[in-house]
Scaffold this motif. Sequence first.
Motif, PDB file in Angstrom:
ATOM      1  N   ILE A  23      18.434  20.966  31.218  1.00  0.00           N
ATOM      2  CA  ILE A  23      18.693  19.561  30.901  1.00  0.00           C
ATOM      3  C   ILE A  23      18.747  19.378  29.393  1.00  0.00           C
ATOM      4  O   ILE A  23      17.834  19.802  28.670  1.00  0.00           O
ATOM      5  CB  ILE A  23      17.572  18.681  31.502  1.00  0.00           C
ATOM      6  N   HIS A  35      22.750  15.650  29.954  1.00  0.00           N
ATOM      7  CA  HIS A  35      23.478  16.648  30.747  1.00  0.00           C
ATOM      8  C   HIS A  35      22.487  17.477  31.546  1.00  0.00           C
ATOM      9  O   HIS A  35      21.438  17.857  31.038  1.00  0.00           O
ATOM     10  CB  HIS A  35      24.292  17.562  29.823  1.00  0.00           C
ATOM     11  N   GLN A  48      23.277  25.782  22.679  1.00  0.00           N
ATOM     12  CA  GLN A  48      22.856  25.545  21.302  1.00  0.00           C
ATOM     13  C   GLN A  48      22.265  24.145  21.158  1.00  0.00           C
ATOM     14  O   GLN A  48      22.533  23.262  21.970  1.00  0.00           O
ATOM     15  CB  GLN A  48      24.055  25.633  20.356  1.00  0.00           C
ATOM     16  N   HIS A  52      24.301  16.333  19.396  1.00  0.00           N
ATOM     17  CA  HIS A  52      23.969  15.535  20.581  1.00  0.00           C
ATOM     18  C   HIS A  52      22.651  15.956  21.223  1.00  0.00           C
ATOM     19  O   HIS A  52      22.008  15.162  21.903  1.00  0.00           O
ATOM     20  CB  HIS A  52      25.067  15.685  21.650  1.00  0.00           C
ATOM     21  N   THR A  53      22.313  17.212  21.040  1.00  0.00           N
ATOM     22  CA  THR A  53      21.189  17.791  21.781  1.00  0.00           C
ATOM     23  C   THR A  53      20.060  18.193  20.849  1.00  0.00           C
ATOM     24  O   THR A  53      20.223  19.081  20.010  1.00  0.00           O
ATOM     25  CB  THR A  53      21.673  19.040  22.562  1.00  0.00           C
ATOM     26  N   ILE A  56      15.843  20.793  24.889  1.00  0.00           N
ATOM     27  CA  ILE A  56      16.335  21.334  26.154  1.00  0.00           C
ATOM     28  C   ILE A  56      15.142  21.470  27.081  1.00  0.00           C
ATOM     29  O   ILE A  56      14.112  22.041  26.706  1.00  0.00           O
ATOM     30  CB  ILE A  56      17.010  22.711  25.946  1.00  0.00           C
TER      31      ILE A  56
END
Length: 76
Positions: A23, A35, A48, A52-53, A56
């Motif tokens: 996720i 996501h 990576q 945006h991320t 994780i």
Amino acid sequence: MDKHTITNDYVIIKALDDGVNVIGLTRGQDTRFHHSEKLDKGEVMIAQFTDHTSAIKVRGKSQIISAYGEVFSDSK
Ligand code: TRP
């Protein structure tokens, strides 16, 4: 972070069970899921950290390899 900057921080996630979820959580003020990728046993995702991320999250049994070393997530 610059809009198009991506870091070199690859994270390798290998599912050790069916139905492992990888996720991605958003960067910035608002931390939310953006996501979710479902992996079955033996499948590998290479991801990576990006603009945006920022984080994780892994749910389920997997092997996770990053620049910081190796860790195993477990099922409940
Ligand atoms: N569109 C996402 C991004 O550029 C794709 C992504 C990158 C992603 N790293 C991830 C999705 C980790 C889930 C987990 O940020």
